[in-house]
Design an enzyme around this catalytic site. Sequence first.
Site, PDB file in Angstrom:
ATOM      1  N   GLY A 212      45.084  31.459  34.718  1.00 24.34           N
ATOM      2  CA  GLY A 212      46.420  32.013  34.550  1.00 24.34           C
ATOM      3  C   GLY A 212      46.547  33.357  35.240  1.00 24.34           C
ATOM      4  O   GLY A 212      45.854  33.631  36.232  1.00 24.34           O
ATOM      5  N   SER A 213      47.392  34.203  34.706  1.00 22.40           N
ATOM      6  CA  SER A 213      47.693  35.471  35.363  1.00 22.40           C
ATOM      7  C   SER A 213      46.567  36.479  35.172  1.00 22.40           C
ATOM      8  O   SER A 213      45.815  36.442  34.196  1.00 22.40           O
ATOM      9  CB  SER A 213      48.996  36.059  34.815  1.00 22.40           C
ATOM     10  OG  SER A 213      48.802  36.566  33.503  1.00 22.40           O
ATOM     11  N   THR A 214      46.484  37.413  36.108  1.00 19.65           N
ATOM     12  CA  THR A 214      45.470  38.462  36.022  1.00 19.65           C
ATOM     13  C   THR A 214      45.685  39.334  34.793  1.00 19.65           C
ATOM     14  O   THR A 214      44.721  39.732  34.122  1.00 19.65           O
ATOM     15  CB  THR A 214      45.491  39.311  37.300  1.00 19.65           C
ATOM     16  OG1 THR A 214      45.150  38.473  38.413  1.00 19.65           O
ATOM     17  CG2 THR A 214      44.506  40.457  37.218  1.00 19.65           C
TER      18      THR A 214
ATOM     19  N   GLY B  71      44.370  37.516  31.826  1.00 22.87           N
ATOM     20  CA  GLY B  71      42.920  37.453  31.942  1.00 22.87           C
ATOM     21  C   GLY B  71      42.256  38.748  31.511  1.00 22.87           C
ATOM     22  O   GLY B  71      41.240  38.743  30.802  1.00 22.87           O
TER      23      GLY B  71
ATOM     24  N   GLU C  20      39.990  32.305  36.100  1.00 26.17           N
ATOM     25  CA  GLU C  20      40.545  31.972  37.419  1.00 26.17           C
ATOM     26  C   GLU C  20      41.976  32.472  37.407  1.00 26.17           C
ATOM     27  O   GLU C  20      42.828  31.922  36.723  1.00 26.17           O
ATOM     28  CB  GLU C  20      40.464  30.457  37.656  1.00 26.17           C
ATOM     29  CG  GLU C  20      40.642  30.088  39.111  1.00 26.17           C
ATOM     30  CD  GLU C  20      42.065  29.678  39.435  1.00 26.17           C
ATOM     31  OE1 GLU C  20      42.809  30.540  39.972  1.00 26.17           O
ATOM     32  OE2 GLU C  20      42.441  28.530  39.157  1.00 26.17           O
TER      33      GLU C  20
ATOM     34  N   GLU D 110      51.734  39.011  43.316  1.00 25.93           N
ATOM     35  CA  GLU D 110      51.878  37.562  43.213  1.00 25.93           C
ATOM     36  C   GLU D 110      53.256  37.260  42.634  1.00 25.93           C
ATOM     37  O   GLU D 110      53.574  37.661  41.510  1.00 25.93           O
ATOM     38  CB  GLU D 110      50.792  36.975  42.318  1.00 25.93           C
ATOM     39  CG  GLU D 110      50.860  35.462  42.243  1.00 25.93           C
ATOM     40  CD  GLU D 110      49.769  34.861  41.371  1.00 25.93           C
ATOM     41  OE1 GLU D 110      49.149  33.880  41.795  1.00 25.93           O
ATOM     42  OE2 GLU D 110      49.548  35.382  40.261  1.00 25.93           O
TER      43      GLU D 110
END
Length: 513
Positions: free
Chosen positions: A255-257, A260, A277, A413
Amino acid sequence: MSEVDGQNSAPSTELGHRAGERAESRMLIGAELVSAASGEAFDNVGPATGQVLGSTAASGAGDMLRAIAAARHAFDKTDWSTNRALRQRCLEQLQQALEAESEFLREELVAEVGCPIATTRIAQLDWPLAEALRYPAGLIDEFQWERELFGGGLFGDRNVRTVVQEPVGVVAAICPSNFPVEVVLNKLGPALAAGNTVVLKPDPNTPWNATRLGRLVAERTDFPAGVVNVVPTPSNEVAELLATDPRVDLISFTGSTAVGRMLMRRGADTMKRTFLELGGKSALIVCEDADPRAALRSAARVCVHAGQACAATSRMLVHRSIFDEMISGVAAAFQAVPVGDPALPETMVGPLISAAQRAKVLDAYDRAVRDGARLVIGGGTPKDLPPHLADGHYVEPTVFVCEDPSLPIAREEIFGPVLVMTPFTDDDEAVRLANDSEYGLAGAVLSASADRGIGIARRIRTGAVGVNGGMYYGADAPFGGYKNSGVGRQCGLEGFQQYLETKTIGHRVAARD
């Protein structure tokens, strides 16, 4: 040919109705398909139409804790972690069950994800269905679970050390909405083959593919109770229990940083291992000797599934000598990209996953113009959609020219069908621009010289690079990111090993006289 593919394709309204009738709304906890203890449910909204498709059980904290307890019990009290033959048999049974319902899955994906049906023939469904479980199931027999080391004894004794690979324990698998079946299967396959138990938390925007899998596990396989649990929830607080509960040993998140980072922080107190990831802002480098047609095809691929792909090459770095020519070509290519109903085989750009994501993308378009990026094409919402898609979450495929690579549109992103074009003068500058990013997930290089392309690829600080259309994807190929694009790898031997712990056992053998 499926009834939702080819000449007789049904529109998304009809397809969504069928998917709603066939959907599994219950969660899987232990061996039981159950509703939430509270009785609560949440809506599943079809992104193509904006209409509610149906509902799914909404796990509360008690439900999530029961699922974690079931997974812990299955790992600690059954022979799942040591019975390799059982693991292989269960994965083969799940493979067969998924194949038997693959066309239902295809309809469900188009309805709840909004992905063009053409993408289900590749990474959305057919590719992972073909190998995501089979590859790790094969590793059960092929993997070197133990090896011996000799030497290192004291006082003349003979010393033997046995290095043992064994499962981590309970895995929390947290999955995204953009490629849910692909990610779910590529998490479950290696985690289960390695001997772990799993609590799977699907994205609340796309729960049905996961709850269907839960039903298949319960009804058509020999998985022991608690080895696989499927717990959908729209609550971030409930989901965060997977990161804070000490009974969970590993977080596997895609998913999104930002999320994460949060999960890594939440899991730190209990020293959880993490596989993350995360996001990307990958570069497509087009050298002056590249095939122009290949460059335009590569540029247009950012539009597939409305740009909702973490590995999308959303930055196009073009040699300055062909930059103006490439701008015109890309504009024409984007103008020709089919936008519309994801149930139709010709559609390349379907909807974004939610109204909130559409608003975010449109805001990024507006901000880019304010920042000084040059809008080449797009920048708004499609004007000619049919009435049944009027409330869908659509945006136009969009191209910006950005001479200043420090602008947010060139660095953040966006997760929409947007391409940012920036010129470079030589290979060194191309590499510098590609690496000038907080992300490092993927990338691509186009050049008439394969050696030149591979040489550039080796200098890019990113987890995967395609040269001249070469594909890096596969269940046997590790995938993951450098820098803020993540920690660890999905798939391949490396992805299998991240679900394992390593133990070394040393024992002394007395020296002979």
